[in-house]
Design an enzyme around this catalytic site. Sequence first.
Site, short mmCIF file in Angstrom:
data_model
loop_
_atom_site.label_atom_id
_atom_site.label_comp_id
_atom_site.label_asym_id
_atom_site.label_seq_id
_atom_site.Cartn_x
_atom_site.Cartn_y
_atom_site.Cartn_z
N GLY A 59 0.79 -1.22 0.00
CA GLY A 59 0.00 0.00 0.00
C GLY A 59 0.82 1.27 0.00
N SER A 60 0.34 2.24 0.74
CA SER A 60 0.80 3.62 0.62
C SER A 60 2.23 3.84 1.10
CB SER A 60 -0.12 4.54 1.41
OG SER A 60 0.34 5.87 1.37
N CYS A 61 2.92 4.75 0.38
CA CYS A 61 4.25 5.21 0.80
C CYS A 61 4.19 5.97 2.12
CB CYS A 61 4.84 6.12 -0.28
SG CYS A 61 4.92 5.41 -1.93
#
Length: 559
Positions: A59-61
């Site tokens: 998922g997200s950085c």
Amino acid sequence: MTGYAVIPGRAKGDILATAEGLSFWGGVDPLTGLVIDAHHPLHGQSISGRVLVMPTTRGSCSGSGVMLDLALNGIAPAAFVFREAEDVVTLGAMIAARMFDRPIPVLRLEAASFAKAAAAKTAELTDKALMVDGMALPLAALPVPDLALTDADRAMLRGDDGPAQRIAMEVICAMAALQGATDLIDVTQGHIDGCILANEANLRFAETMAQMGGRVTIPTTINAISVDHGNWRDQGVPPVFGLKAARLADAYVQMGARPSFTCAPYLLDSAPKAGENIGWSESNAVIFANTVLAARTVKHPDYLDLFIAMTGRAPLSGVYLPANRAPRRRLHVDLPAGHDDALWPMLGYIAGQLAPDRIPVLTGLEGTAPSQDDLKAMCAAFGTTSAAPMLHVAGHTPEASDFVMPDECITVTPADLARVWAELNQAPRQVDLVAFGSPHFAASECRALAELATGTRAATTEVIVTVGQNVLADIRADGTLARLESFGARVIPDICWCSITEPVFPTTAKTLMTNSGKYAHYAPGLSGRAVRFGSLADCAIAARTGQAPATPPDWLKEV
């Protein structure tokens, strides 16, 4: 040897193990340590003080910022144990140790030892071993390859360009060692992801770097932020939040970044070209850049994105190297007849589930004609369920034919699509809010919505479209903005659904509908609302009637 101490230290605690990667951003509450991803097996459990054992993250950085906030709040896991390479949480732990003296150990174990750790109940980390249920799993220091540095790199390491640049280069070199890189490369542009006030750590980090004299040295854009920068006061946003959110954005602008405030930098006039090495963060942007534009960027975690922008240098690893862009799993799509645009985010979502740790190639779609907007939706949804920085779509993405097709093949059936539709449509039919723009809508998507947004919006159903300032200017000029507003939609720049907060997010809304696979996944945890998912046309109908469709789309009804 059974494993490495990526970040050494001492710790002990009960083991919390999962076979499924977790996105810390949108998946973990940094104020409580609870898992808030409603689709994850650990949902509702606390990771605080536990030894968290999982293959890798996904998922997200922005997960690095959540990790840093957990550390600063004193509720981080006691230690992390990974089986695969992992950068996002590791970078957050590295910043916690280097800048704020809050070290959190990070280990990487080979498969057999990882399995033993995952099956155990308790763990204690010493200088030389991880003890699990009294059994010792030996550890070694992470090997540090010789790193080729330029004279300019060495000058930054010495602090010749100031303390901020020194910290930036030190962390880049440490990440290069973690990734096994022996060289750094020049990158032409950066994109900063950590400018959302998702936690106090992001503000503390950015203002600290700005106060230390940090400056970007390459053209750098900024992700969507947490407020409409020019209008938040008029929107009723509490000053205690609005001022902090604006300060966070302003800190990056002070360091020389362009106030683009969009999570879709590939829609800007500065979008990179094929083969261009860039230093981007923001998962959907990274995946789109690699997949659709054939530019090259690792999925850099938050904070490392700033350091790369400050130095113009990145570790030569991952998908910067052509060989690492090869697909490692084929996903053949048994395409249902008569599909609509909801197909593409659903395929991205499924592709991430079936290839959570490797680059896939999708076949069976050669006879379709996806638009850039369709591929954008696919890339964003893929990033919610996979840690991979790109995918290939045979017949449609530039590099899909550059590699040998993998032998390993999994068929994606209409039943798989029906399962995902059901997973993303567990809310009641009454829709209080229709949410468009995760990632930010392109001008073409705004125009398509304007064509569908005829008649009158339901009085009890809000409609909000989030866009970048560049798109806002385009749709204002061609009349699309006026058409959307006449329907009753609100078009808001700078923020997107991954950063929107009350009262811009309607406080009375209990159920929302979206055409974004990404937001359909994250919204329950981020907003606390129930979610429906559907095509652009389905969402437009819900905006007019206040009701989501009662059944799956026709192309899935026979499944």
